[in-house]
Scaffold this motif. Structure first.
Motif, PDB file in Angstrom:
ATOM      1  N   ASP A   9     -21.423  -9.221 -12.159  1.00 53.74           N
ATOM      2  CA  ASP A   9     -22.672  -8.722 -11.574  1.00 53.74           C
ATOM      3  C   ASP A   9     -23.031  -9.503 -10.311  1.00 53.74           C
ATOM      4  O   ASP A   9     -23.474  -8.922  -9.309  1.00 53.74           O
ATOM      5  N   PHE A  40     -18.624  -4.428 -20.181  1.00 50.39           N
ATOM      6  CA  PHE A  40     -19.913  -4.027 -20.764  1.00 50.39           C
ATOM      7  C   PHE A  40     -19.701  -3.125 -21.983  1.00 50.39           C
ATOM      8  O   PHE A  40     -20.399  -3.254 -22.999  1.00 50.39           O
ATOM      9  N   SER A  81     -25.294  -6.052 -25.397  1.00 50.81           N
ATOM     10  CA  SER A  81     -25.326  -5.394 -24.094  1.00 50.81           C
ATOM     11  C   SER A  81     -26.741  -4.942 -23.756  1.00 50.81           C
ATOM     12  O   SER A  81     -27.165  -4.997 -22.591  1.00 50.81           O
ATOM     13  N   TYR A  90     -28.715  -8.090 -22.752  1.00 51.48           N
ATOM     14  CA  TYR A  90     -28.290  -8.512 -21.405  1.00 51.48           C
ATOM     15  C   TYR A  90     -28.910  -7.602 -20.347  1.00 51.48           C
ATOM     16  O   TYR A  90     -29.441  -8.061 -19.331  1.00 51.48           O
ATOM     17  N   LYS A  91     -28.849  -6.297 -20.588  1.00 48.74           N
ATOM     18  CA  LYS A  91     -29.378  -5.323 -19.620  1.00 48.74           C
ATOM     19  C   LYS A  91     -30.877  -5.497 -19.442  1.00 48.74           C
ATOM     20  O   LYS A  91     -31.394  -5.439 -18.317  1.00 48.74           O
ATOM     21  N   ARG A  92     -31.589  -5.736 -20.541  1.00 48.52           N
ATOM     22  CA  ARG A  92     -33.040  -5.892 -20.478  1.00 48.52           C
ATOM     23  C   ARG A  92     -33.422  -7.156 -19.697  1.00 48.52           C
ATOM     24  O   ARG A  92     -34.319  -7.120 -18.842  1.00 48.52           O
ATOM     25  N   SER A  95     -31.554  -8.800 -17.443  1.00 53.26           N
ATOM     26  CA  SER A  95     -31.154  -8.641 -16.034  1.00 53.26           C
ATOM     27  C   SER A  95     -32.162  -7.811 -15.260  1.00 53.26           C
ATOM     28  O   SER A  95     -32.459  -8.099 -14.093  1.00 53.26           O
TER      29      SER A  95
END
Length: 254
Positions: A15, A168, A176, A179-181, A183
């Motif tokens: 990322d 991912f 996942s 992590y997405k939340r 980020s």
């Protein structure tokens, strides 16, 4: 869990790299314009010297024509002076001759100034002759290198996006999603933070000994109480090895 944390770290590195490449690609028009402006400026400087040289040449030619005309005027006044029979004719001829010679002197001074300007411009152009001859080829070569680098960045970005999708997709849905939340919520988009010297390396908040011990074990997902990033630990011997071989840290496997 250790392997999954390693995947999270790899995902974070991807990322970070993707964001960096996107920023570089978005700046391509500006960076290309800067290169073209640089060469346009160099060409403009050279053209300005050429114009100064040509103007000096033309002005010198004009002054030489004026000098020739004034010399003809002075010669005519001298003839009138020799043939004058009246005082007023004599006086007028003297004034005419003096005025012509003064004008000749002024024009000759201006001619010398234009000759100096011309010589200075010629010297400057001779000194930049090699640059002038290669200016267009240098510009094309510089832009080609830039375009090649741009294509490489675009290709790298596409490859890293595909790798990110793979990494991912391999993560457990829960991890996942977390992590997405994280980020999305954090301004810099960095969801992972190294636990180093008893503190979170992202926000520098000291970690409780129990939390630090849990992070060292790497058996569960631990987040920083202050910034909520996912914490990971890199043993000193592993960090030394990684710094010499790769930019991606590994989670402790003790």
């Amino acid at each position: 869990m250790k392997a999954e944390l390693q995947q999270l770290i790899a995902l974070q590195h991807l990322d970070n790299s993707i964001r960096r490449l996107q920023a570089q690609i978005e700046a391509i028009p500006l960076r290309r314009a800067e290169i073209e402006t640089e060469f346009d400026q160099r060409a403009s400087e050279i053209r300005a010297v050429e114009i100064r040289r040509d103007d000096a040449r033309h002005e010198r030619s004009r002054l030489e024509a004026e000098i020739a005309e004034q010399r003809t005027r002075a010669e005519r006044a001298d003839r009138n002076l020799m043939s004058s029979k009246k005082q007023d004719e004599y006086t007028a001829a003297i004034r005419e001759a003096d005025a012509a010679r003064k004008q000749i002197s002024t024009y000759e001074t201006q001619t010398l100034e234009q000759m100096e300007i011309f010589e200075q411009a010629e010297t400057a152009l001779k000194e930049r002759a090699e640059e002038i001859a290669s200016l267009n080829s240098d510009r094309e070569a510089r832009l080609k290198v830039f375009d090649d680098e741009t294509q490489a960045q675009v290709a790298q970005l596409e490859a890293e996006r595909q790798e990110r999708e793979r990494v991912f997709a391999e993560l457990p849905k829960t991890m996942s999603a977390i992590y997405k939340r994280i980020s999305a919520r954090i301004r810099d988009g960095i969801a992972m933070a190294e636990a180093r010297n008893g503190a979170c390396a992202a926000c520098f908040m000291a970690l409780r000994p129990q939390v630090m011990a849990q992070v060292r074990r790497g058996e569960e997902m631990i987040t920083c109480d202050n910034c909520n990033r996912i914490l990971y630990y890199v043993p000193k011997d592993s960090a030394t090895t990684n710094s010499a071989t790769t930019t991606r840290p590994k989670v402790a496997t003790t």
